[in-house]
Design a protein around this motif. Structure first.
Motif, PDB file in Angstrom:
ATOM      1  N   ASN A 118       0.833  -1.202   0.000  1.00 43.69           N
ATOM      2  CA  ASN A 118       0.000   0.000   0.000  1.00 43.69           C
ATOM      3  C   ASN A 118       0.866   1.251   0.000  1.00 43.69           C
ATOM      4  OD1 ASN A 118      -2.307  -1.681   0.223  1.00 43.69           O
ATOM      5  ND2 ASN A 118      -2.166  -1.651   2.460  1.00 43.69           N
ATOM      6  N   SER A 119       0.247   2.373  -0.335  1.00 43.73           N
ATOM      7  CA  SER A 119       0.946   3.666  -0.335  1.00 43.73           C
ATOM      8  C   SER A 119       2.261   3.566  -1.104  1.00 43.73           C
ATOM      9  CB  SER A 119       1.194   4.134   1.101  1.00 43.73           C
ATOM     10  OG  SER A 119      -0.019   4.253   1.805  1.00 43.73           O
ATOM     11  N   LEU A 120       2.200   3.002  -2.269  1.00 42.41           N
ATOM     12  CA  LEU A 120       3.414   2.764  -3.045  1.00 42.41           C
ATOM     13  C   LEU A 120       4.078   4.064  -3.467  1.00 42.41           C
ATOM     14  CD1 LEU A 120       2.178  -0.284  -5.075  1.00 42.41           C
ATOM     15  CD2 LEU A 120       4.241  -0.233  -3.686  1.00 42.41           C
ATOM     16  N   LYS A 121       5.400   4.026  -3.507  1.00 44.81           N
ATOM     17  CA  LYS A 121       6.217   5.176  -3.873  1.00 44.81           C
ATOM     18  C   LYS A 121       7.067   4.820  -5.106  1.00 44.81           C
ATOM     19  CE  LYS A 121       6.847   6.120   1.064  1.00 44.81           C
ATOM     20  NZ  LYS A 121       7.851   6.278   2.153  1.00 44.81           N
ATOM     21  N   PRO A 122       7.507   5.807  -5.849  1.00 44.52           N
ATOM     22  CA  PRO A 122       8.400   5.504  -6.983  1.00 44.52           C
ATOM     23  C   PRO A 122       9.638   4.718  -6.565  1.00 44.52           C
ATOM     24  CG  PRO A 122       7.563   7.731  -7.172  1.00 44.52           C
ATOM     25  CD  PRO A 122       7.090   7.218  -5.834  1.00 44.52           C
ATOM     26  N   ASP A 123      10.122   4.929  -5.347  1.00 38.44           N
ATOM     27  CA  ASP A 123      11.286   4.183  -4.860  1.00 38.44           C
ATOM     28  C   ASP A 123      10.999   2.696  -4.674  1.00 38.44           C
ATOM     29  OD1 ASP A 123      12.784   6.748  -2.714  1.00 38.44           O
ATOM     30  OD2 ASP A 123      12.851   6.411  -4.879  1.00 38.44           O
ATOM     31  N   ASP A 124       9.726   2.308  -4.702  1.00 37.09           N
ATOM     32  CA  ASP A 124       9.390   0.887  -4.587  1.00 37.09           C
ATOM     33  C   ASP A 124       9.521   0.166  -5.928  1.00 37.09           C
ATOM     34  OD1 ASP A 124       6.759   1.895  -2.398  1.00 37.09           O
ATOM     35  OD2 ASP A 124       8.654   0.962  -1.819  1.00 37.09           O
ATOM     36  N   THR A 125       9.795   0.904  -6.980  1.00 39.07           N
ATOM     37  CA  THR A 125       9.974   0.296  -8.300  1.00 39.07           C
ATOM     38  C   THR A 125      11.137  -0.681  -8.275  1.00 39.07           C
ATOM     39  OG1 THR A 125       9.049   2.190  -9.481  1.00 39.07           O
ATOM     40  CG2 THR A 125      10.543   0.751 -10.710  1.00 39.07           C
ATOM     41  N   ALA A 126      10.859  -1.916  -8.657  1.00 40.49           N
ATOM     42  CA  ALA A 126      11.872  -2.966  -8.608  1.00 40.49           C
ATOM     43  C   ALA A 126      11.292  -4.257  -9.168  1.00 40.49           C
ATOM     44  CB  ALA A 126      12.336  -3.199  -7.168  1.00 40.49           C
ATOM     45  N   VAL A 127      12.158  -5.221  -9.366  1.00 43.18           N
ATOM     46  CA  VAL A 127      11.704  -6.589  -9.603  1.00 43.18           C
ATOM     47  C   VAL A 127      11.580  -7.245  -8.237  1.00 43.18           C
ATOM     48  CG1 VAL A 127      12.199  -8.820 -10.649  1.00 43.18           C
ATOM     49  CG2 VAL A 127      12.809  -6.702 -11.854  1.00 43.18           C
ATOM     50  N   TYR A 128      10.434  -7.821  -7.976  1.00 41.93           N
ATOM     51  CA  TYR A 128      10.170  -8.448  -6.684  1.00 41.93           C
ATOM     52  C   TYR A 128      10.289  -9.965  -6.833  1.00 41.93           C
ATOM     53  CZ  TYR A 128       8.757  -4.083  -4.572  1.00 41.93           C
ATOM     54  OH  TYR A 128       8.763  -2.813  -4.061  1.00 41.93           O
ATOM     55  N   TYR A 129      11.087 -10.544  -5.962  1.00 39.86           N
ATOM     56  CA  TYR A 129      11.352 -11.972  -5.996  1.00 39.86           C
ATOM     57  C   TYR A 129      10.785 -12.661  -4.760  1.00 39.86           C
ATOM     58  CZ  TYR A 129      14.843 -10.839  -9.560  1.00 39.86           C
ATOM     59  OH  TYR A 129      15.484 -10.400 -10.682  1.00 39.86           O
ATOM     60  N   CYS A 130      10.198 -13.804  -5.003  1.00 41.04           N
ATOM     61  CA  CYS A 130       9.747 -14.680  -3.927  1.00 41.04           C
ATOM     62  C   CYS A 130      10.842 -15.703  -3.633  1.00 41.04           C
ATOM     63  CB  CYS A 130       8.469 -15.376  -4.368  1.00 41.04           C
ATOM     64  SG  CYS A 130       7.841 -16.630  -3.247  1.00 41.04           S
ATOM     65  N   ALA A 131      10.991 -16.059  -2.382  1.00 38.88           N
ATOM     66  CA  ALA A 131      11.984 -17.052  -1.998  1.00 38.88           C
ATOM     67  C   ALA A 131      11.405 -17.984  -0.956  1.00 38.88           C
ATOM     68  CB  ALA A 131      13.227 -16.364  -1.447  1.00 38.88           C
ATOM     69  N   ALA A 132      11.915 -19.200  -0.928  1.00 35.21           N
ATOM     70  CA  ALA A 132      11.453 -20.187   0.045  1.00 35.21           C
ATOM     71  C   ALA A 132      12.636 -20.922   0.641  1.00 35.21           C
ATOM     72  CB  ALA A 132      10.501 -21.178  -0.614  1.00 35.21           C
ATOM     73  N   SER A 133      12.470 -21.305   1.891  1.00 28.62           N
ATOM     74  CA  SER A 133      13.535 -22.016   2.591  1.00 28.62           C
ATOM     75  C   SER A 133      12.997 -23.297   3.198  1.00 28.62           C
ATOM     76  CB  SER A 133      14.105 -21.122   3.689  1.00 28.62           C
ATOM     77  OG  SER A 133      14.981 -21.849   4.520  1.00 28.62           O
ATOM     78  N   ARG A 134      13.876 -24.250   3.370  1.00 26.06           N
ATOM     79  CA  ARG A 134      13.489 -25.474   4.083  1.00 26.06           C
ATOM     80  C   ARG A 134      13.548 -25.261   5.595  1.00 26.06           C
ATOM     81  NH1 ARG A 134      16.744 -27.674  -0.150  1.00 26.06           N
ATOM     82  NH2 ARG A 134      18.546 -27.663   1.248  1.00 26.06           N
ATOM     83  N   SER A 135      14.098 -24.142   6.008  1.00 26.21           N
ATOM     84  CA  SER A 135      14.255 -23.837   7.423  1.00 26.21           C
ATOM     85  C   SER A 135      12.963 -23.287   8.015  1.00 26.21           C
ATOM     86  CB  SER A 135      15.375 -22.819   7.607  1.00 26.21           C
ATOM     87  OG  SER A 135      15.447 -22.402   8.946  1.00 26.21           O
ATOM     88  N   SER A 136      12.803 -23.522   9.316  1.00 28.46           N
ATOM     89  CA  SER A 136      11.667 -22.970  10.049  1.00 28.46           C
ATOM     90  C   SER A 136      12.024 -21.655  10.743  1.00 28.46           C
ATOM     91  CB  SER A 136      11.173 -23.975  11.089  1.00 28.46           C
ATOM     92  OG  SER A 136      12.210 -24.254  12.020  1.00 28.46           O
ATOM     93  N   LYS A 137      13.289 -21.282  10.661  1.00 28.18           N
ATOM     94  CA  LYS A 137      13.694 -20.027  11.261  1.00 28.18           C
ATOM     95  C   LYS A 137      13.147 -18.849  10.463  1.00 28.18           C
ATOM     96  CE  LYS A 137      17.991 -21.851  13.159  1.00 28.18           C
ATOM     97  NZ  LYS A 137      19.472 -21.729  13.173  1.00 28.18           N
TER      98      LYS A 137
END
Length: 122
Positions: free
Chosen positions: A84-103
């Motif tokens: 929400n309330s997005l700004k021009p500085d939020d412009t980017a490629v957004y990546y999802c990541a997953a881990s096998r860790s529970s931390k």
């Protein structure tokens, strides 16, 4: 192996909102913490938010400061990023990541998506 596919990126005006989704497939039973990162043009990829399997969350407070919310639906093997309330500085490629860790706080992730472009116009 786990495959991650992001969706929901696009072009939005400053002040607007977007909701990113990341669907996991494959050996999803091995997925613990999931996170979102972003990489702006000419800059390094940085941490945005993370969520544990049980729902604990962490944010890069300096950059998102209450504007972004991470959530997940374990029944759908999907993690979301409400922005929400997005700004021009939020412009980017957004990546999802997953881990096998529970931390919750991790220095590395095991699986990465291909990324989705978010562009915020002024």
């Amino acid at each position: 192996q786990v495959q991650l596919v992001e969706s929901g990126g696009g072009l939005v005006q400053a002040g607007g909102s977007l909701r990113l989704s990341c669907a996991a497939s494959g050996r999803t039973f091995s997925v613990g913490t999931m996170g979102w990162f972003r990489q702006a043009p000419g800059k390094e990829r940085v941490f945005v938010a993370a969520i544990s399997w049980r729902g604990g969350t962490a944010y890069n407070e300096d950059s998102v400061k209450g504007r972004f919310t991470i959530s997940r639906d374990n029944t759908k093997n999907t993690v979301y990023l409400q922005m929400n309330s997005l700004k021009p500085d939020d412009t980017a490629v957004y990546y999802c990541a997953a881990s096998r860790s529970s931390k919750l706080i991790l220095t590395e992730y095991d699986y990465w998506g291909q990324g989705t472009q978010v562009t915020v116009s002024s």
